[in-house]
Write a protein that holds these residues in place. Sequence first.
Motif, PDB file in Angstrom:
ATOM      1  N   ALA B 205       0.839  -1.206   0.000  1.00  0.00           N
ATOM      2  CA  ALA B 205       0.000   0.000   0.000  1.00  0.00           C
ATOM      3  C   ALA B 205       0.875   1.258   0.000  1.00  0.00           C
ATOM      4  N   ASN B 206       0.418   2.285  -0.708  1.00  0.00           N
ATOM      5  CA  ASN B 206       1.095   3.590  -0.736  1.00  0.00           C
ATOM      6  C   ASN B 206       0.055   4.673  -0.445  1.00  0.00           C
ATOM      7  N   ARG B 207       0.499   5.662   0.317  1.00  0.00           N
ATOM      8  CA  ARG B 207      -0.423   6.769   0.596  1.00  0.00           C
ATOM      9  C   ARG B 207      -0.746   7.520  -0.684  1.00  0.00           C
ATOM     10  N   ASP B 208      -1.978   7.945  -0.839  1.00  0.00           N
ATOM     11  CA  ASP B 208      -2.298   8.928  -1.878  1.00  0.00           C
ATOM     12  C   ASP B 208      -3.138  10.012  -1.220  1.00  0.00           C
ATOM     13  N   LYS B 209      -3.653  10.952  -2.019  1.00  0.00           N
ATOM     14  CA  LYS B 209      -4.277  12.135  -1.399  1.00  0.00           C
ATOM     15  C   LYS B 209      -5.559  11.808  -0.621  1.00  0.00           C
ATOM     16  N   ASN B 210      -6.293  10.754  -0.998  1.00  0.00           N
ATOM     17  CA  ASN B 210      -7.545  10.438  -0.295  1.00  0.00           C
ATOM     18  C   ASN B 210      -7.409   9.285   0.698  1.00  0.00           C
ATOM     19  N   GLY B 211      -6.292   8.654   0.750  1.00  0.00           N
ATOM     20  CA  GLY B 211      -6.141   7.507   1.656  1.00  0.00           C
ATOM     21  C   GLY B 211      -4.938   6.683   1.244  1.00  0.00           C
ATOM     22  N   VAL B 254      -1.994  -7.112 -12.486  1.00  0.00           N
ATOM     23  CA  VAL B 254      -2.126  -6.723 -11.074  1.00  0.00           C
ATOM     24  C   VAL B 254      -3.555  -6.236 -10.797  1.00  0.00           C
ATOM     25  N   ALA B 255      -3.916  -6.288  -9.502  1.00  0.00           N
ATOM     26  CA  ALA B 255      -5.206  -5.715  -9.082  1.00  0.00           C
ATOM     27  C   ALA B 255      -4.891  -4.572  -8.125  1.00  0.00           C
ATOM     28  N   LYS B 256      -5.577  -3.432  -8.308  1.00  0.00           N
ATOM     29  CA  LYS B 256      -5.318  -2.309  -7.399  1.00  0.00           C
ATOM     30  C   LYS B 256      -6.604  -1.545  -7.128  1.00  0.00           C
ATOM     31  N   ILE B 257      -6.592  -0.890  -5.944  1.00  0.00           N
ATOM     32  CA  ILE B 257      -7.771  -0.127  -5.540  1.00  0.00           C
ATOM     33  C   ILE B 257      -7.352   1.004  -4.594  1.00  0.00           C
ATOM     34  N   ALA B 258      -8.031   2.149  -4.763  1.00  0.00           N
ATOM     35  CA  ALA B 258      -7.788   3.270  -3.847  1.00  0.00           C
ATOM     36  C   ALA B 258      -8.758   3.141  -2.678  1.00  0.00           C
ATOM     37  N   MET B 259      -8.240   3.171  -1.437  1.00  0.00           N
ATOM     38  CA  MET B 259      -9.097   2.987  -0.267  1.00  0.00           C
ATOM     39  C   MET B 259      -9.036   4.243   0.609  1.00  0.00           C
TER      40      MET B 259
END
Lengths: 179, 283
Positions: B205-211, B254-259
């Motif tokens: 996991a990597n931080r992004d602006k919303n989570g 790959v599978a990815k999702i912003a949480m």
Amino acid sequence: MSAASRYSVLALAFAGLLCAVAVLYLRVSASNEVPRVEFSADNIGPRPVEDLTRQHIPRDYALAWQTMEQALEENRPDLLDAYFTGFAKEDLTKRVNRQIGAGMHVRYQDRGHKLEGIFYAPAGDAMELRDRAQVDLQIYDGGKVIYDEPIDTQYIVLMTPGADRWLVRKLQAVGGEKP
Amino acid sequence: MSKTIPFLILVAAAWSARAADLHPPSEATAGNSISILTSGSGKATFYLIGPASVIKRQVQAGSDIAVDGDDLQNSGRYIAILCGSDGCGSSPFLVNPAAPNRLSLQVHPSRVPVASVNGISVVAFVFDNFHNLALRSPPVKFSILPKDEKPVSADRPVENGVAWVRLTSARKQGTTEIGAAIGHADEIRVVQQVAAEACNLRIHANRDKNGFLVETDPVRDCSGNPVPDGTVVSFTMSDAVGKTTVDVPIKRGVAKIAMPIKGRARISAASGVVTGNELEVGG
């Protein structure tokens, strides 16, 4: 001759007539009865037979013989659609059509089948069986009987599953006491 | 004299019964012509009833009756009948299959996961040229013809017209050809070997602006084949509010999702029966 004797003779004659009618009726209705099939799958492989398949194989094979006997007696190839497919259907359809051309038909009195499973494909999509069939066969040219014999024949049978039943794909006589 | 006449009548009746006699060979071979011997004299009707044929023709009793090979193509039981003015005589005979020269090859399934032990079923039904099951036959030669690898083959015996083999699929995904050969017949089917279930599923996991942006490593099976795009990976997040699961299809491996995560949370992933590592994020 006394009245009692006359009545006895009449009663006997009437009973004889009834018996003759019964015998004729049984012959005529033979194709309307589902033949008796004893099924054994003790030596089958490589796939074991599922319980439901164990019930369906003898039922569908018996119905296939019933429809075949009816198709050959009434010269109706359409009846073969229900339980035959592939080469078995092609061959029997050809035979019925040739019977029609020759003005002939046959009548079976089915005395039963001993059906033994010998191969069940690993994917469950084909089963090979051996049948020992005992039938009385009458062959007619028009209304005249030209052959009337009991026959005891062994068949190799190939059945494949259809949408809701097992279908006979190949029915090949391979011998018997009277091949 | 009074006893002689009925005797002569009986002899004559016996003679006339013989008049319709016929003698086919006890066995014949599919597609081969035969000659049926008959006895008697005068005009008669000849019938031949077989698995797919019915013949009726006028013949001269006492002469040989030729039956063409075309009328004997089906293996099985035939009944020859000869009817004269004095009755009918009959004789059954068996037509055996000709030499094996055709195959019906069934290969299941058409798509199989890699390294699937006995996962491919190969069944060959052996026929002669007239679609009769060839019950006596030499072995069938089964072959596996993988792409970019050496072919492998083995003989299997034919019993009651059937030969079969079970195969384990290769460890590398791709198509392979499976063949069977006998006589002049050579049949080939293609099987697609696809990646098996995901193996060693790992997420980061990597931080992004919303989570957090949660992403899997490239998803592969245990043999190292990339699991096909579209395979679903389920991401599960547990935090103070509760548990949330989101199904995400794999895209480009790959599978990815912003949480959107506030506070601390645990994130895990699963695909089929395989679960991956668990991450603890936030704080």
